[in-house]
Design a protein around this motif. Structure first.
Motif, PDB file in Angstrom:
ATOM      1  N   MET B   1       8.617  -4.373 -14.827  1.00  0.00           N
ATOM      2  CA  MET B   1       8.475  -4.676 -13.399  1.00  0.00           C
ATOM      3  C   MET B   1       8.470  -6.185 -13.204  1.00  0.00           C
ATOM      4  SD  MET B   1       5.642  -2.844 -11.038  1.00  0.00           S
ATOM      5  CE  MET B   1       5.086  -3.644  -9.569  1.00  0.00           C
ATOM      6  N   ASN B   2       9.365  -6.678 -12.366  1.00  0.00           N
ATOM      7  CA  ASN B   2       9.469  -8.136 -12.244  1.00  0.00           C
ATOM      8  C   ASN B   2       8.486  -8.703 -11.210  1.00  0.00           C
ATOM      9  OD1 ASN B   2      10.602  -7.861  -9.670  1.00  0.00           O
ATOM     10  ND2 ASN B   2      12.645  -7.581 -10.529  1.00  0.00           N
ATOM     11  N   VAL B   3       8.410 -10.029 -11.216  1.00  0.00           N
ATOM     12  CA  VAL B   3       7.431 -10.716 -10.359  1.00  0.00           C
ATOM     13  C   VAL B   3       7.670 -10.398  -8.887  1.00  0.00           C
ATOM     14  CG1 VAL B   3       6.605 -13.007  -9.648  1.00  0.00           C
ATOM     15  CG2 VAL B   3       7.192 -12.575 -12.039  1.00  0.00           C
ATOM     16  N   ARG B   4       8.926 -10.344  -8.509  1.00  0.00           N
ATOM     17  CA  ARG B   4       9.269 -10.056  -7.106  1.00  0.00           C
ATOM     18  C   ARG B   4       8.714  -8.693  -6.677  1.00  0.00           C
ATOM     19  NH1 ARG B   4      10.014 -10.948  -2.047  1.00  0.00           N
ATOM     20  NH2 ARG B   4      11.722  -9.871  -1.025  1.00  0.00           N
ATOM     21  N   ALA B   5       8.872  -7.703  -7.551  1.00  0.00           N
ATOM     22  CA  ALA B   5       8.381  -6.357  -7.221  1.00  0.00           C
ATOM     23  C   ALA B   5       6.863  -6.344  -7.110  1.00  0.00           C
ATOM     24  CB  ALA B   5       8.862  -5.362  -8.273  1.00  0.00           C
ATOM     25  N   VAL B   6       6.199  -7.096  -8.001  1.00  0.00           N
ATOM     26  CA  VAL B   6       4.728  -7.184  -7.950  1.00  0.00           C
ATOM     27  C   VAL B   6       4.295  -7.860  -6.654  1.00  0.00           C
ATOM     28  CG1 VAL B   6       2.713  -8.254  -9.041  1.00  0.00           C
ATOM     29  CG2 VAL B   6       4.501  -7.224 -10.470  1.00  0.00           C
ATOM     30  N   ASP B   7       4.995  -8.928  -6.291  1.00  0.00           N
ATOM     31  CA  ASP B   7       4.646  -9.664  -5.069  1.00  0.00           C
ATOM     32  C   ASP B   7       4.816  -8.805  -3.812  1.00  0.00           C
ATOM     33  OD1 ASP B   7       4.060 -11.833  -6.579  1.00  0.00           O
ATOM     34  OD2 ASP B   7       5.923 -12.926  -6.167  1.00  0.00           O
ATOM     35  N   LEU B   8       5.868  -7.992  -3.810  1.00  0.00           N
ATOM     36  CA  LEU B   8       6.102  -7.136  -2.636  1.00  0.00           C
ATOM     37  C   LEU B   8       4.934  -6.172  -2.433  1.00  0.00           C
ATOM     38  CD1 LEU B   8       9.916  -6.291  -3.011  1.00  0.00           C
ATOM     39  CD2 LEU B   8       8.842  -7.670  -1.215  1.00  0.00           C
ATOM     40  N   ILE B   9       4.425  -5.655  -3.523  1.00  0.00           N
ATOM     41  CA  ILE B   9       3.309  -4.720  -3.397  1.00  0.00           C
ATOM     42  C   ILE B   9       2.036  -5.435  -2.947  1.00  0.00           C
ATOM     43  CG2 ILE B   9       1.794  -3.208  -4.746  1.00  0.00           C
ATOM     44  CD1 ILE B   9       4.225  -2.029  -5.964  1.00  0.00           C
ATOM     45  N   ARG B  10       1.828  -6.624  -3.464  1.00  0.00           N
ATOM     46  CA  ARG B  10       0.656  -7.385  -3.018  1.00  0.00           C
ATOM     47  C   ARG B  10       0.768  -7.689  -1.514  1.00  0.00           C
ATOM     48  NH1 ARG B  10      -3.829 -10.134  -4.966  1.00  0.00           N
ATOM     49  NH2 ARG B  10      -3.818  -8.382  -6.404  1.00  0.00           N
ATOM     50  N   GLU B  11       1.968  -8.038  -1.068  1.00  0.00           N
ATOM     51  CA  GLU B  11       2.173  -8.249   0.386  1.00  0.00           C
ATOM     52  C   GLU B  11       1.796  -6.997   1.168  1.00  0.00           C
ATOM     53  OE1 GLU B  11       6.207  -9.232   1.486  1.00  0.00           O
ATOM     54  OE2 GLU B  11       6.251 -10.877   0.027  1.00  0.00           O
ATOM     55  N   ASP B  12       2.239  -5.844   0.674  1.00  0.00           N
ATOM     56  CA  ASP B  12       1.931  -4.573   1.343  1.00  0.00           C
ATOM     57  C   ASP B  12       0.417  -4.345   1.410  1.00  0.00           C
ATOM     58  OD1 ASP B  12       4.558  -3.804   1.830  1.00  0.00           O
ATOM     59  OD2 ASP B  12       4.748  -2.734  -0.074  1.00  0.00           O
ATOM     60  N   CYS B  13      -0.267  -4.625   0.303  1.00  0.00           N
ATOM     61  CA  CYS B  13      -1.712  -4.387   0.262  1.00  0.00           C
ATOM     62  C   CYS B  13      -2.443  -5.323   1.230  1.00  0.00           C
ATOM     63  CB  CYS B  13      -2.241  -4.566  -1.157  1.00  0.00           C
ATOM     64  SG  CYS B  13      -1.712  -3.261  -2.277  1.00  0.00           S
ATOM     65  N   LEU B  14      -2.060  -6.589   1.202  1.00  0.00           N
ATOM     66  CA  LEU B  14      -2.748  -7.551   2.079  1.00  0.00           C
ATOM     67  C   LEU B  14      -2.497  -7.225   3.544  1.00  0.00           C
ATOM     68  CD1 LEU B  14      -2.196 -10.900   0.116  1.00  0.00           C
ATOM     69  CD2 LEU B  14      -4.252  -9.453   0.232  1.00  0.00           C
ATOM     70  N   SER B  15      -1.268  -6.822   3.820  1.00  0.00           N
ATOM     71  CA  SER B  15      -0.954  -6.443   5.191  1.00  0.00           C
ATOM     72  C   SER B  15      -1.738  -5.188   5.586  1.00  0.00           C
ATOM     73  CB  SER B  15       0.556  -6.228   5.263  1.00  0.00           C
ATOM     74  OG  SER B  15       0.885  -5.447   6.340  1.00  0.00           O
ATOM     75  N   GLY B  16      -1.890  -4.279   4.650  1.00  0.00           N
ATOM     76  CA  GLY B  16      -2.647  -3.041   4.914  1.00  0.00           C
ATOM     77  C   GLY B  16      -4.119  -3.296   5.117  1.00  0.00           C
ATOM     78  N   LEU B  17      -4.643  -4.354   4.501  1.00  0.00           N
ATOM     79  CA  LEU B  17      -6.079  -4.653   4.597  1.00  0.00           C
ATOM     80  C   LEU B  17      -6.416  -5.570   5.774  1.00  0.00           C
ATOM     81  CD1 LEU B  17      -6.811  -5.259   0.806  1.00  0.00           C
ATOM     82  CD2 LEU B  17      -7.704  -3.380   2.215  1.00  0.00           C
ATOM     83  N   GLU B  18      -5.430  -6.248   6.289  1.00  0.00           N
ATOM     84  CA  GLU B  18      -5.664  -7.256   7.323  1.00  0.00           C
ATOM     85  C   GLU B  18      -6.396  -6.655   8.521  1.00  0.00           C
ATOM     86  OE1 GLU B  18      -2.099  -9.216   8.471  1.00  0.00           O
ATOM     87  OE2 GLU B  18      -3.142 -10.616   9.802  1.00  0.00           O
ATOM     88  N   GLY B  19      -7.525  -7.250   8.845  1.00  0.00           N
ATOM     89  CA  GLY B  19      -8.298  -6.820  10.007  1.00  0.00           C
ATOM     90  C   GLY B  19      -9.148  -5.582   9.772  1.00  0.00           C
ATOM     91  N   ARG B  20      -9.089  -4.991   8.584  1.00  0.00           N
ATOM     92  CA  ARG B  20      -9.900  -3.788   8.361  1.00  0.00           C
ATOM     93  C   ARG B  20     -10.515  -3.724   6.967  1.00  0.00           C
ATOM     94  NH1 ARG B  20      -5.309   1.100   8.652  1.00  0.00           N
ATOM     95  NH2 ARG B  20      -3.999   0.376   6.951  1.00  0.00           N
ATOM     96  N   SER B  21     -10.494  -4.851   6.268  1.00  0.00           N
ATOM     97  CA  SER B  21     -11.042  -4.839   4.910  1.00  0.00           C
ATOM     98  C   SER B  21     -12.553  -4.601   4.909  1.00  0.00           C
ATOM     99  CB  SER B  21     -10.713  -6.160   4.201  1.00  0.00           C
ATOM    100  OG  SER B  21     -11.325  -7.231   4.891  1.00  0.00           O
ATOM    101  N   GLU B  22     -13.236  -5.100   5.921  1.00  0.00           N
ATOM    102  CA  GLU B  22     -14.702  -4.996   5.917  1.00  0.00           C
ATOM    103  C   GLU B  22     -15.182  -3.546   6.012  1.00  0.00           C
ATOM    104  OE1 GLU B  22     -17.302  -6.978   5.064  1.00  0.00           O
ATOM    105  OE2 GLU B  22     -15.526  -8.036   4.341  1.00  0.00           O
ATOM    106  N   GLN B  23     -14.293  -2.673   6.502  1.00  0.00           N
ATOM    107  CA  GLN B  23     -14.688  -1.259   6.557  1.00  0.00           C
ATOM    108  C   GLN B  23     -14.832  -0.681   5.152  1.00  0.00           C
ATOM    109  OE1 GLN B  23     -11.578   0.114   9.208  1.00  0.00           O
ATOM    110  NE2 GLN B  23     -12.990   0.109  10.932  1.00  0.00           N
ATOM    111  N   LEU B  24     -14.330  -1.405   4.181  1.00  0.00           N
ATOM    112  CA  LEU B  24     -14.460  -0.936   2.796  1.00  0.00           C
ATOM    113  C   LEU B  24     -15.583  -1.669   2.071  1.00  0.00           C
ATOM    114  CD1 LEU B  24     -10.663  -0.762   1.787  1.00  0.00           C
ATOM    115  CD2 LEU B  24     -12.085   1.002   2.853  1.00  0.00           C
ATOM    116  N   SER B  25     -16.396  -2.438   2.802  1.00  0.00           N
ATOM    117  CA  SER B  25     -17.407  -3.284   2.158  1.00  0.00           C
ATOM    118  C   SER B  25     -18.434  -2.511   1.320  1.00  0.00           C
ATOM    119  CB  SER B  25     -18.112  -4.159   3.193  1.00  0.00           C
ATOM    120  OG  SER B  25     -18.711  -3.344   4.158  1.00  0.00           O
ATOM    121  N   PRO B  26     -18.671  -1.214   1.553  1.00  0.00           N
ATOM    122  CA  PRO B  26     -19.592  -0.511   0.639  1.00  0.00           C
ATOM    123  C   PRO B  26     -19.165  -0.598  -0.831  1.00  0.00           C
ATOM    124  CG  PRO B  26     -19.217   0.819   2.592  1.00  0.00           C
ATOM    125  CD  PRO B  26     -18.279  -0.344   2.676  1.00  0.00           C
TER     126      PRO B  26
END
Lengths: 344, 347
Positions: B1-26
């Motif tokens: 798996m290349n760096v680009r593919a890893v970065d794309l997934i990290r982008e997806d995760c950060l975008s998915g968490l934006e504005g709602r990460s604190e709901q997972l604070s437990p």
């Protein structure tokens, strides 16, 4: 109007009837005729399918490579199909090459209880974006429920349609109906039926299949196929049209193709010989007809006795070697006691 | 798996968490165990927790239990080599205990590949039934345990009637229990009931999610499912072939949403409740093929009726429980999911 997808395995199943001796010229001529008639799929190859040409099963006059290339050159709108039995056909040596030549439809087949064997071939053919159907042969040897269970495996492997074969010509229409109903309960893919005519039931059984919900049928010109032959294609088309089904096949032109097949492909038009009736009753693969007749003569035996013994042993295609074993045993028995007349 | 593919997934995760990460604070500072941790679901959960740790300093420790840890190490080194992720090679069926610091468990061990169910139906059932039994016994021995998320399946409802637009958690359908093709769904039903028994008898806090269908990175495009094959064929420059008339209806959720929803259900779901997880907006296979084709130039041909007589089916969830009780929403639309999946597969 309801549509039935008709496949024509005359140039594959018919090869059984002439010891796999179809020539390039015969393949070319019939492909042109079937194409002109609008037959959706023509299946080409050794009787036992891709890679099956061998001393044991009979050597093809025209090797797979040539047969498929000639067919490809002569089919414009009709799709080119192959019958693939894992074990005879390998992925690396046979299937890849056939796909390179340009086959469109790959029918991966196994004995009715052995669907597991087809996964890799189905996987591979699907990965090459080919139309892939699963086929179970000698389907009378399994209950409708077991047949459906095995077919479900093929669906899960990626088969886009499923065809069950009455390889021994053993079924009556009610047997076919029962199986299509069981298959419809289990599958969400299209269901097809491939008939043999040992008991004179090929067309009636095909009709029973579509009436129960099948949407794919096989038929061969003049019934050109193993043993007593298959459902007679031109009759099948006429009957389906009369019943109100659409096939996309031009009746006059398929009648012409059948006339050509009779003249160019076969020395004898398939008929229901006494041994065909017996093999149908015994539930033995129709492709055994020629070798059984030959070996019966060689051992001075009644071919009907060989068929019933093969049926008792539940012998399947690919086990042609057993015919000699059975004949040897029967011959030993007849040295001490005469062959008893069989009744069923 | 290349760096680009890893970065794309990290982008997806950060975008998915934006504005709602604190709901997972437990999850902050806690230890999460995922069984089946190196599969599609486990890998996406690992990506999401890694993003929570890196971006939001959650300090969550993750333990992935799987039989396939060696393969994971070689194919996902960016996750396998992290200090906050521990790999434990084990067959979930034979697991006796969990690390004593375990606070949360996501039980994802199962093989959803229907080819495997057909060929090894007993094994397919045993992984689910015996695996669930073993994990529940192990959880019972954990001291500071907070929640067990059982990943069941939307297939436990049996065939969705065509006239039912969406299946809710209260739908009373079931798979046919006499059929081999039901082994996965039936085993999942059994596992749900086993979990209910454990919640009642052993007082294990336990919540259930019923996943439907997903499309995204880390899925094999060779699995014989419609959307995977459509994308694979388009990527190969081949025609997209649709069985039947293309009116079969499916719905797909993008895995960054899936992973967020699972973590939210784990931390915020009420013990004893069940939540469907998936996309409530159905799409016909014909429109799906058109949507995929639109991402390619030249646009691949779409062939309908590649097999005459294919049956029409429907598989779409109702997700009101997750939306109303947990405030969950999808961030990635169906067109975006397709676009991101294609982009990742090309990377």
């Amino acid at each position: 109007m309801k549509y039935v997808l008709v496949s024509d395995p005359s140039l594959r199943d018919g090869n059984h009837a002439i010891q796999h001796q179809l020539s390039e010229e015969q393949i070319a001529a019939y492909c042109r005729a079937a194409d002109a008639a609008g037959v959706p799929i023509v299946e080409v190859g050794h009787g036992n399918g891709l890679g099956a040409s061998s001393l044991q099963l009979g050597e093809s006059k025209t090797p797979d490579d040539r047969a498929l290339r000639v067919a490809r050159e002569n089919l414009k709108t009709t799709k080119l199909g192959i019958h693939v039995i894992p074990g005879f056909a390998t992925i690396e040596k046979d299937l890849k090459h056939a796909i390179d030549i340009g086959v469109d439809v790959i029918r991966v087949a196994a004995h009715v209880t052995e669907a597991d064997l087809t996964q890799r071939h189905i996987d591979f053919a699907r990965s090459k974006n080919k139309t892939v159907f699963g086929v179970l042969m000698m389907s009378h040897m399994a209950s409708p429920e077991l047949l459906a269970e095995q077919a479900k495996k093929m669906e899960s492997y990626g088969a886009e349609g499923f065809i069950f074969m009455d390889s021994a010509g053993h079924y009556l229409p009610s047997d076919v109906t029962e199986r299509v109903v069981a298959l419809k309960r289990e599958l969400s893919i299209a269901i097809g039926f491939h008939a043999h005519n040992n008991l004179g039931m090929a067309i009636a059984n095909s009709v029973a299949a579509v009436e129960a919900g099948a949407s794919m049928l096989d038929g061969c010109a003049r019934g050109f196929g193993a043993g007593a032959g298959n459902a007679q294609l031109e009759v099948l088309v006429a009957v389906l049209h009369r019943m109100g089904y659409e096939t996309g096949i031009d009746l006059y032109k398929i009648l012409d193709a059948a006339d050509l097949a009779e003249k160019e492909l076969m020395s004898v038009v398939p008929t229901i010989k006494s041994t065909s009736v017996v093999s149908g009753l015994a539930g033995v693969f129709s492709g055994f007809m020629k070798p059984v007749d030959r070996i019966a003569k060689q051992f001075n035996l009644d071919a009907r006795d060989i068929f019933f013994e093969l049926g008792r042993r539940k012998i399947i295609a690919g086990q042609e070697d057993i015919i000699i074993e059975v004949a040897t045993e029967l011959a030993k028995r007849t040295q001490t006691a005469p062959v008893q007349a069989r009744s069923v | 798996m290349n760096v680009r593919a890893v970065d794309l997934i990290r982008e997806d995760c950060l975008s998915g968490l934006e504005g709602r990460s604190e709901q997972l604070s437990p999850l902050r500072g806690d230890t999460v165990v995922i069984t089946g941790g190196t599969g599609f679901t486990g890998t996406w959960l690992a990506e999401m927790i890694a993003a929570l740790n890196d971006q939001y300093s959650f300090g969550t420790k993750l333990i992935l239990i799987s039989r396939s840890t060696d393969h994971f190490k070689s194919t996902r080194p960016h996750l396998a080599n992290r200090a906050d992720i521990t790999l434990v090679k084990s067959d979930v069926r034979y697991m006796v205990e969990l690390p004593k610091e375990t606070n949360w468990v996501i039980h994802a061990a199962a093989n959803p590949d229907n080819r495997f169910h057909s060929t090894n139906p007993i094994e397919a059932m045993a992984i689910i039934s015996d695996g669930t039994f073993a994990v529940l016994k192990a959880v019972d021995r954990c001291g500071d345990f907070k929640m067990f998320l059982n990943l069941s399946s939307g297939l436990i409802y049996g065939s969705q009637p065509l006239e039912v637009e969406r299946i809710s958690e209260h739908y009373a359908g079931a798979p046919s229990c006499g059929s081999v093709s039901s082994v996965y769904a039936e085993a999942k039903r059994f596992a749900e009931t086993l979990c209910a028994a454990a919640r009642s008898q052993a007082r294990i806090p336990l919540v259930t999610a019923r996943p439907f269908a997903f499309i995204g990175p880390y899925q094999s495009m060779d699995t014989p499912w419609a959307i995977n094959n459509f994308i694979r064929d388009a990527l190969n420059g081949s025609a997209i072939r649709v069985h039947g008339d293309g009116q079969t209806v499916r719905s797909y959720m993008y895995p960054s949403d899936m992973a967020y929803w699972y973590l939210r259900i784990l931390t915020g779901g009420s013990s004893g409740l069940t939540y469907n997880v998936g996309n409530p907006e159905g799409i016909t296979l014909q429109n799906l093929a058109l949507m995929i084709a639109g991402h390619f130039t030249p646009s691949p041909e779409i062939r309908l009726h590649t097999a005459a007589g294919a049956a029409k089916t429907r598989f779409v969830p109702e997700v009101a429980m997750a939306v109303n009780e947990l405030g969950l929403a999808q961030k990635v639309s169906m067109p975006q999911a397709i676009e991101r999946t294609i982009r990742w597969n090309k990377a």
